[in-house]
Design an enzyme around this catalytic site. Structure first.
Site, PDB file in Angstrom:
ATOM      1  N   CYS A 188      -0.606 -11.767   5.923  1.00  0.00           N
ATOM      2  CA  CYS A 188      -1.979 -12.064   6.329  1.00  0.00           C
ATOM      3  C   CYS A 188      -2.901 -11.891   5.116  1.00  0.00           C
ATOM      4  O   CYS A 188      -2.483 -11.391   4.063  1.00  0.00           O
ATOM      5  CB  CYS A 188      -2.406 -11.147   7.475  1.00  0.00           C
ATOM      6  N   CYS A 199       0.378  -3.523   9.340  1.00  0.00           N
ATOM      7  CA  CYS A 199       1.248  -4.666   9.063  1.00  0.00           C
ATOM      8  C   CYS A 199       2.537  -4.194   8.390  1.00  0.00           C
ATOM      9  O   CYS A 199       2.581  -3.122   7.774  1.00  0.00           O
ATOM     10  CB  CYS A 199       0.542  -5.667   8.158  1.00  0.00           C
ATOM     11  N   GLU A 257       3.900  -5.356   5.702  1.00  0.00           N
ATOM     12  CA  GLU A 257       3.716  -5.240   4.254  1.00  0.00           C
ATOM     13  C   GLU A 257       3.113  -3.882   3.899  1.00  0.00           C
ATOM     14  O   GLU A 257       3.563  -3.219   2.961  1.00  0.00           O
ATOM     15  CB  GLU A 257       2.801  -6.364   3.740  1.00  0.00           C
ATOM     16  N   GLU A 280       1.851  -1.622  16.040  1.00  0.00           N
ATOM     17  CA  GLU A 280       0.599  -1.887  16.745  1.00  0.00           C
ATOM     18  C   GLU A 280       0.166  -0.672  17.549  1.00  0.00           C
ATOM     19  O   GLU A 280       0.997   0.153  17.944  1.00  0.00           O
ATOM     20  CB  GLU A 280       0.773  -3.066  17.707  1.00  0.00           C
ATOM     21  N   ASN A 308       5.872  -3.871  11.301  1.00  0.00           N
ATOM     22  CA  ASN A 308       4.530  -3.731  11.841  1.00  0.00           C
ATOM     23  C   ASN A 308       4.524  -2.721  12.986  1.00  0.00           C
ATOM     24  O   ASN A 308       5.512  -2.557  13.705  1.00  0.00           O
ATOM     25  CB  ASN A 308       3.937  -5.082  12.259  1.00  0.00           C
ATOM     26  N   CYS A 345      -3.087  -8.344   3.776  1.00  0.00           N
ATOM     27  CA  CYS A 345      -1.860  -7.944   3.080  1.00  0.00           C
ATOM     28  C   CYS A 345      -1.688  -8.677   1.758  1.00  0.00           C
ATOM     29  O   CYS A 345      -1.119  -8.129   0.812  1.00  0.00           O
ATOM     30  CB  CYS A 345      -0.647  -8.129   3.978  1.00  0.00           C
TER      31      CYS A 345
END
Length: 157
Positions: A96, A62, A64, A54, A52, A99
């Site tokens: 999530c 993410c 994924e 940010e 991930n 994802c």
């Protein structure tokens, strides 16, 4: 595109766990302090990893999505298994909602999602269908198709 899941044997799971843990170590998450690593097996059998990333306005990428992007960039389109590792020994990390749908673009419903504890040990195995029982299919489903039957059962149609 190959859309058939595969069950990972102990050796393959260990290789994916190692790749996911290494990716998690490279995550950039200064705001949440929630590093996640993912390793997936493509249709060809190659492993793609992602972490991930940010950014200040919280619309990061993410793990994924990162792994899927690496797979797509390499010219592949099918995913056969996914391993996710988060930062905790108290709870398991699963994809999530966004994802889950993103994975569904490239996975069959029976693809297994392996969730690992922080230390890389296996915590749980689910299928994508269990995590996302009613995916957005991006097309009008025909009731004779397995995806549409699954959605109809879930919605009790």
């Amino acid at each position: 595109m190959t859309r058939i899941g595969m069950k990972l044997d102990e050796k393959k799971l260990a290789a994916l766990a190692k790749a996911a843990v290494a990716a998690r170590a490279r995550a950039y998450c200064p705001y949440s302090n929630h590093p996640v690593g993912v390793a997936l097996v493509s249709a060809s059998g190659k492993i793609y990893a992602g972490a991930n990333v940010e950014i200040a306005h919280y619309k990061g990428v993410c793990a994924e999505a990162s792994a899927i992007s690496a797979m797509i960039t390499a010219g592949e389109r099918g995913i056969r298994a996914v391993v996710v590792v988060g930062p905790s020994m108290e709870y398991l990390c699963t994809p999530c909602g966004d994802c889950r749908q993103r994975l569904r673009e490239f996975c069959a419903p029976d693809v297994q999602i392996y969730s690992l504890w922080k230390d890389g040990r296996l915590g749980a195995v689910t299928t994508l269908a269990e995590l996302l029982p009613a995916p957005c299919l991006g097309r009008v489903p025909r009731l004779d198709q397995p995806d549409a039957q699954q959605v109809a059962r879930h919605l009790s149609l």
